[in-house]
Design a protein around this motif. Sequence first.
Motif, short mmCIF file in Angstrom:
data_model
loop_
_atom_site.label_atom_id
_atom_site.label_comp_id
_atom_site.label_asym_id
_atom_site.label_seq_id
_atom_site.Cartn_x
_atom_site.Cartn_y
_atom_site.Cartn_z
N ARG A 31 -8.26 97.59 43.90
CA ARG A 31 -9.43 97.36 44.76
C ARG A 31 -9.65 95.88 45.03
O ARG A 31 -10.61 95.51 45.70
CB ARG A 31 -10.67 97.97 44.12
N LEU A 91 -9.01 94.31 39.92
CA LEU A 91 -10.03 95.35 39.83
C LEU A 91 -9.37 96.65 40.24
O LEU A 91 -8.86 96.76 41.36
CB LEU A 91 -11.19 95.02 40.75
N GLY A 95 -12.65 101.50 37.40
CA GLY A 95 -13.89 100.95 36.90
C GLY A 95 -14.40 99.76 37.66
O GLY A 95 -14.00 99.51 38.80
N THR A 96 -15.29 99.04 37.01
CA THR A 96 -15.93 97.89 37.63
C THR A 96 -15.58 96.59 36.92
O THR A 96 -16.09 95.54 37.29
CB THR A 96 -17.46 98.08 37.59
N ALA A 97 -14.71 96.67 35.90
CA ALA A 97 -14.40 95.49 35.11
C ALA A 97 -13.19 94.76 35.67
O ALA A 97 -12.20 95.38 36.07
CB ALA A 97 -14.09 95.90 33.66
N LEU A 98 -13.27 93.43 35.71
CA LEU A 98 -12.11 92.62 36.05
C LEU A 98 -11.19 92.56 34.84
O LEU A 98 -11.64 92.32 33.72
CB LEU A 98 -12.53 91.21 36.43
N PHE A 100 -8.23 90.41 33.32
CA PHE A 100 -7.68 89.06 33.50
C PHE A 100 -6.34 88.90 32.82
O PHE A 100 -6.06 89.52 31.78
CB PHE A 100 -8.64 88.03 32.90
#
Lengths: 110, 113
Positions: A31, A91, A95-98, A100
């Motif tokens: 995303r 992303l 989910g909504t978490a990055l 890294f």
Amino acid sequence: EDQVTQSPEALRLQEGESSSLNCSYTVSGLRGLFWYRQDPGKGPEFLFTLYSAGEEKEKERLKATLTKKESFLHITAPKPEDSATYLCAVLGQAGTALIFGKGTTLSVSS
Amino acid sequence: DAGVTQSPTHLIKTRGQQVTLRCSPKSGHDTVSWYQQALGQGPQFIFQYYEEEERQRGNFPDRFSGHQFPNYSSELNVNALLLGDSALYLCASRLAGGDNEQFFGPGTRLTVL
């Protein structure tokens, strides 16, 4: 499992010596892929978002590109003030978490 | 345009103590995420708050808890501190329904002795 790998871990360049940083990723339903710059002891500073393969974004001496498996951050004629850690994050659809990578620490000397 | 702010800047605690970190999101943003960044590592997701509820949680123990207030600001609480909790704690904000870009604050450096 979503995963991001950045290489190299560290890169030393002379002022004006162009190079590229790599970000390889595996993610279910990308995303967005994000590049950040982080100075020591500071929070990450947003640089670019890429959404689909073939997309490119530019800002001053930086250019980010995206394929289906990796992204490159190209640095053209770097200056000492470009010295920092560059972080890549993805992303995923889940989910909504990055997520890294560990970052590439760039040092540019004059 | 006010960016993301965090307080305090630095904090020193001893093992077993409790700590509260605070975050105000970027103007116009309504979603706040917290990340932990150990030295030499990338940030790791702790949890995200939207409409005063925890929306998603990363792989962190229940000692880590949070809250979001009606003005969208947020707190991160850590109980029973361990030496391994020493890190830079980052808050990031975004606008729900907008671009997925998250903007980070300057962070709080927590040292546990």
